[in-house]
Design a protein around this motif. Structure first.
Motif, PDB file in Angstrom:
ATOM      1  N   GLY A 113     102.399 133.559 103.347  1.00 29.79           N
ATOM      2  CA  GLY A 113     102.879 133.814 102.004  1.00 29.79           C
ATOM      3  C   GLY A 113     102.882 135.282 101.633  1.00 29.79           C
ATOM      4  O   GLY A 113     103.087 136.166 102.473  1.00 29.79           O
ATOM      5  N   LEU A 114     102.594 135.529 100.354  1.00 32.68           N
ATOM      6  CA  LEU A 114     102.756 136.866  99.785  1.00 32.68           C
ATOM      7  C   LEU A 114     101.928 137.935 100.511  1.00 32.68           C
ATOM      8  O   LEU A 114     102.385 139.074 100.640  1.00 32.68           O
ATOM      9  CB  LEU A 114     102.378 136.827  98.299  1.00 32.68           C
ATOM     10  CG  LEU A 114     102.795 138.029  97.470  1.00 32.68           C
ATOM     11  CD1 LEU A 114     104.305 138.165  97.416  1.00 32.68           C
ATOM     12  CD2 LEU A 114     102.239 137.921  96.046  1.00 32.68           C
ATOM     13  N   SER A 139     101.211 138.152 103.644  1.00 33.68           N
ATOM     14  CA  SER A 139     101.948 138.519 104.853  1.00 33.68           C
ATOM     15  C   SER A 139     103.211 139.306 104.486  1.00 33.68           C
ATOM     16  O   SER A 139     103.556 140.316 105.114  1.00 33.68           O
ATOM     17  CB  SER A 139     102.315 137.245 105.621  1.00 33.68           C
ATOM     18  OG  SER A 139     103.388 137.467 106.484  1.00 33.68           O
ATOM     19  N   TYR A 140     103.880 138.846 103.424  1.00 35.54           N
ATOM     20  CA  TYR A 140     105.098 139.516 102.956  1.00 35.54           C
ATOM     21  C   TYR A 140     104.792 140.954 102.551  1.00 35.54           C
ATOM     22  O   TYR A 140     105.498 141.897 102.949  1.00 35.54           O
ATOM     23  CB  TYR A 140     105.664 138.720 101.778  1.00 35.54           C
ATOM     24  CG  TYR A 140     106.983 139.215 101.235  1.00 35.54           C
ATOM     25  CD1 TYR A 140     108.087 139.364 102.067  1.00 35.54           C
ATOM     26  CD2 TYR A 140     107.133 139.510  99.880  1.00 35.54           C
ATOM     27  CE1 TYR A 140     109.298 139.797 101.563  1.00 35.54           C
ATOM     28  CE2 TYR A 140     108.344 139.938  99.369  1.00 35.54           C
ATOM     29  CZ  TYR A 140     109.427 140.084 100.217  1.00 35.54           C
ATOM     30  OH  TYR A 140     110.628 140.512  99.714  1.00 35.54           O
TER      31      TYR A 140
END
Lengths: 319, 378
Positions: free
Chosen positions: A110-111, A113-114
């Motif tokens: 999710g975020l 990793s983003y």
């Protein structure tokens, strides 16, 4: 076992236990107010990635960079906790699903990793790290020196926080009100305590502390960012709150016990014990299950601990 | 003043409209995240659509991800609906894959239909056992099943790694020279591959058909059987189920086992339909178990709706892998899944409550209000 190995285990237990202490304290505060937040893993990962990014791009003296990085990590965790607070307190959705949503949103794929991708920090080596501080010049003492007087600022901070939270919960008026909100929001409301404000505040503080716990991974344990590097520490922190019967003092004991388990593999393998690495990696997870089962039966028998209103939204009109 | 009031009955149209509205809102929020990080949202959505739906090849790829999500979605839907919080679908799927590939390797010479049934049973059995552990702990020792089932995900993942990368297990290929340098699983024989159903140049995976059939059966189980009725009572009010003399402990164990069996079957389908080898990295990269939570929530825990939603989320995951690169970083998929889940939760609220702006209904007289029911007209 000679005392050198014992000291080495104690030192690494503290290193691996510190993020658990911080995140666990945060979850403990949130749960004491009646809000179960299963998003700890996500908040820790966001804290870890934010701290690492901040420490990489900021210029200035090391201590200043680290302070800003740590605060940024806490803010990231707090911001996520605010989403959970809004969903579970204001619009009263199922707290379990909302917390899981938070972990999926910010988690491994999710975020966090983003953000790591967008900020392009994968593969970088950390510039600023928390260094050991030789407190009072006593680090040379045998046994207690390396354990008590040769830690980094975060470890000392976590000790101070444990004392503060314990004092807050049991010795101050607002701590008493907090416990009332978690046990019986209706009575608390009748007393004129603002249940919503207490729940929001403690959920957000909980998120801040989870962010700090995450920051410890990238600023102290290993100077790198990889997706999902907390590897379930957030979940173990939630379990620790249950083992500790919602008490800060027991939480520290539990956290260091799990810290020791997490590092046991390295220590034993360094001393020639040959067992599959996966077995040692699985130990903390397996122990969580065993201890949780034990603690739960104790809880059920003695009827202690769990805040009575944990996970239950408070609606004045419906109560 | 703004008042929030409870809505006691949800009209049927709302149950269909809410997920759609949630998706639209989620798309809007995700667009903001995309724009904030320097991506063009419209272009990204076009790319997702093109990568997942526009050609038969794309559609086939979408179903590669939709199939496991159908199983993990059913796994979560059936458990959460009964207020049994099985977060262990991830690990139960891994164990199912281990079980099914073990059976497939051992019985490679058997006739295909029989072998397929045995592989399914292997997956179901492994998934069930893995779910029974947290189920029994919850029912008889009151250990929080969220945490125990989740911890077992990590254990199952490590066990799978051990089998392929760190041991000379039955699952590992020890014959070819490359496999000694780069550890990999043993390939199953061709007759252990489950036959897809070709529709033109598009292939519908066998597992997806089986999963859709199971979804119908599950719906029938919940709606029309005594066990299903008891399950629904327990889901709506565990206390009521207890007072009515239902054996809630047994029911928790049964629901957990059923839920694990479904995830285990998903693992078997991973082996039979797609990979034909135990591949730990491939199984872990998409987080099918956790994504099942998103699928089930968006489907409002209705088994039939899970079939449709699994295709939608499958398309998103497929796009994530197909487009992976600077314009579509890997973390985007989970971020979008999280936003979808938040929107679904917000939408549920809109269904359950009415927001009244203006004067509140005068149902009960305010304190000191003499014109209320206390004044009796004579």
């Amino acid at each position: 076992m000679n005392s050198d190995i014992a000291v080495a285990i104690a030192v690494s237990a503290i290193a691996y236990g510190t993020p658990l202490v911080l995140a666990g304290l945060g979850e403990l505060l949130a749960e004491r107010s009646g809000v179960l937040n299963l998003g700890v893993e996500g908040m820790m990962l966001m804290g870890a990635v934010t701290a690492f990014f901040t420490s990489q791009v900021m210029h200035g003296p090391g201590w200043a960079v680290l302070i800003v990085a740590v605060i940024a990590a806490g803010a990231a965790g707090a911001a996520l906790a605010l989403i959970h607070a809004f969903l579970s307190i204001t619009i009263r959705v199922n707290q379990i699903v909302s917390g899981l949503a938070l972990t999926i949103f910010a988690g491994v794929i999710g975020l966090s990793s983003y953000a790591g991708q967008v900020w392009n920090i994968g593969g970088q080596h950390g510039v600023h790290q928390l260094n050991k501080m030789d407190l009072f010049g006593l680090s040379g003492l045998p046994v207690v020196g390396p354990i008590l007087f040769d830690q980094d600022a975060f470890v000392y901070l976590s000790w101070v926080l444990v004392v503060l939270v314990a004092y807050y919960l049991y010795r101050t008026r607002i701590g008493l009100y907090l416990r009332a909100v978690g046990e019986s929001p209706r009575s608390a409301d009748a007393m004129g305590i603002n249940v919503t404000a207490y729940r929001y505040t403690h959920t957000v503080i909980g998120g801040f502390l989870a962010g700090l716990g995450g920051a410890y991974f990238t600023l102290a344990i290993a100077p790198i960012w990889t997706d999902g590097l907390t590897a379930g520490a957030g979940w173990i922190a939630i379990a620790l709150v249950i083992f500790a019967f919602w008490r800060p003092d027991l939480l520290v004991v539990g956290a260091y016990l799990f810290g020791a388990l997490s590092s046991l593999g390295f220590t034993l393998q360094a001393n020639g014990v040959r067992l599959p690495a996966e077995f040692f990696s699985a130990l903390p997870y397996l122990m969580t299950i065993v201890v949780l089962a034990g603690a739960s039966t104790t809880l059920a028998k003695r009827r202690i601990g769990t805040p009575a209103a944990l996970g239950v939204p408070y609606v004045r009109e419906e109560a | 003043m703004i008042a929030v009031e409870r809505n006691f009955d949800t009209p049927r149209w709302q149950r269909i409209a809410l997920p759609i509205v949630s998706l639209v809102i989620a798309a809007f929020i995700a667009a903001l995240v995309l724009a904030a990080s320097g991506h063009d949202p419209i272009a990204t959505y076009r790319q997702i659509y093109a990568a997942s739906f526009t050609s038969t090849g794309a559609l086939t790829a979408t179903f590669v991800y939709a199939t496991p999500l159908l199983f993990t979605g059913l796994c979560v839907a059936i458990a959460f609906r009964m207020q049994v919080w099985n977060i262990g679908g991830e690990g139960q799927l891994y164990m199912g894959a281990i079980g099914a590939s073990g059976v497939g390797l051992a019985l490679g010479g058997w006739p295909q239909p029989l072998l397929i049934v045995m592989m399914m049973l292997g997956g179901v059995l492994a998934g069930t056992i893995w779910a029974l552990l947290p189920g029994l702990l919850r029912a008889y020792l009151r250990a929080n099943e969220i945490l125990t089932s989740l911890m077992l995900n990590y254990v199952a993942g490590l066990f799978m790694y051990y089998l392929i990368y760190d041991s000379t297990s039955y699952w590992r290929d020890l014959t070819s020279p490359t496999a000694l340098v780069f550890p990999q699983g043993k390939d199953l024989l061709p007759n252990a591959s489950w036959p897809g159903i070709p529709i033109g140049s598009f292939t519908l995976p066998f597992g997806f058909v089986a999963g859709a059939g199971l979804a119908v059966l599950l719906l029938a189980l919940i709606r029309f059987t005594r066990v299903g009725f008891e399950m629904r009572v327990m889901g709506d009010s565990p206390a009521a189920a207890n007072y009515a003399g239902m054996r809630t402990k047994r029911m928790i164990v049964a629901v957990m086992a059923l839920s694990g069996a479904l995830a285990g079957l998903g693992g078997a389908s991973q082996i039979g339909d797609f990979s034909h080898v135990l591949d730990p990295r491939g199984l872990q990269q998409a987080q099918y178990g956790y994504t099942g939570i998103v699928v089930a929530a968006l489907a409002q825990y209705n088994p039939l709706a899970v079939v449709i939603v699994s295709i939608l989320i499958g398309a998103l995951i497929n796009a994530g892998f197909a487009l992976q690169g600077p314009s579509f970083p890997p973390g985007l998929v989970g971020t979008m899944e999280g936003i979808i889940l938040f929107s679904v939760l917000g939408g549920e609220f809109l269904g359950r409550y009415r927001i009244r702006i203006g004067r509140a209904l005068q149902q009960t007289p305010a304190v000191g209000d003499a014109s209320g029911s206390l004044s009796v007209d004579s």
